[in-house]
Design an enzyme around this catalytic site. Structure first.
Site, mmCIF file in Angstrom:
data_model
loop_
_atom_site.group_PDB
_atom_site.id
_atom_site.type_symbol
_atom_site.label_atom_id
_atom_site.label_comp_id
_atom_site.label_asym_id
_atom_site.label_seq_id
_atom_site.Cartn_x
_atom_site.Cartn_y
_atom_site.Cartn_z
ATOM 1 N N ASP A 1 0.873 -1.176 0.000
ATOM 2 C CA ASP A 1 0.000 0.000 0.000
ATOM 3 C C ASP A 1 0.913 1.230 0.000
ATOM 4 O OD1 ASP A 1 0.939 0.211 2.583
ATOM 5 O OD2 ASP A 1 -1.040 0.253 3.533
ATOM 6 N N CYS B 1 3.114 -3.407 4.057
ATOM 7 C CA CYS B 1 2.300 -2.243 4.379
ATOM 8 C C CYS B 1 2.939 -1.640 5.630
ATOM 9 C CB CYS B 1 0.828 -2.607 4.553
ATOM 10 S SG CYS B 1 0.438 -3.709 5.915
ATOM 11 N N THR C 1 2.407 -1.827 9.000
ATOM 12 C CA THR C 1 2.737 -2.821 10.033
ATOM 13 C C THR C 1 3.031 -4.194 9.448
ATOM 14 O OG1 THR C 1 0.414 -3.450 10.203
ATOM 15 C CG2 THR C 1 1.197 -1.710 11.706
ATOM 16 N N HIS D 1 10.727 -23.847 8.158
ATOM 17 C CA HIS D 1 9.656 -24.582 8.838
ATOM 18 C C HIS D 1 8.293 -24.436 8.177
ATOM 19 C CE1 HIS D 1 11.800 -24.865 13.029
ATOM 20 N NE2 HIS D 1 12.562 -25.275 12.026
ATOM 21 N N HIS E 1 7.769 -30.861 8.966
ATOM 22 C CA HIS E 1 7.133 -29.584 8.620
ATOM 23 C C HIS E 1 6.215 -29.717 7.410
ATOM 24 C CE1 HIS E 1 9.649 -27.780 11.606
ATOM 25 N NE2 HIS E 1 10.740 -28.211 10.996
#
Ligand code: RB5
Length: 150
Positions: free
Chosen positions: A15, A72, A74, A105, A140
């Site tokens: 963004d 973005c 955060t 993983h 995994h």
């Protein structure tokens, strides 16, 4: 070992809050001969991250691009959006250990960066780690196979 696949581009999206960092990453990758596909946004003007995350997720999910890198402010909103796609494993990483483990993983196929919380040089280190760490498989593999909603 590099996870880049011959003939495939790295998909990017952001963004407005991630726009500058995305430009820096594209320049960094292209300068190393790595092809990219940019799903937007195309400026620092305010916008809505799902508009760019969904097309980016579809490109990784259908195999036309691999892997993806998204950001973005955060990292949370764009990661939430990407992870709505059953074939996407998007990992929010703010240091290189998290990026390494997301690959080893979780076989993460999209790296997500919190653009407002890490400097550009750290972001590029994280990108390098993500693009050069292979999935460990084994136990995994079984776990990631159980992630999609059936
Ligand atoms: C934009 O201000 C900000 O909300 C967005 O970049 C992101 O952090 C959302 O999760």
């Amino acid at each position: 070992m590099s996870i880049l696949q011959p003939g495939k581009k790295v998909a990017l999206c952001s963004d407005h809050a991630g726009y500058e960092l995305k430009r820096t990453i594209i320049e960094y990758l292209n300068g190393r001969g790595i092809a990219t596909e940019d799903f937007g946004t195309d400026s620092a003007d305010s916008c809505d991250y799902p508009d760019f995350a969904h097309p980016c997720a579809l490109a990784v999910e259908n195999g036309s691009d691999y892997p993806g890198i998204a950001m973005c402010g955060t990292g949370n909103g764009i990661a939430m959006t990407l992870n709505k796609h059953q074939g996407i494993r998007a990992a929010l990483c703010w240091d290189t250990d998290l990026a390494r483990l997301a690959r080893e993983h979780n076989n993460a196929n999209v790296l997500v960066l919190p653009a407002r919380f890490i400097p550009a040089d750290k972001a590029l280190e994280i990108v390098d780690t993500f693009l050069n760490t292979e999935f460990e498989g084994g136990r995994h593999e079984r776990r990631i196979e159980k992630i999609p909603v059936k």
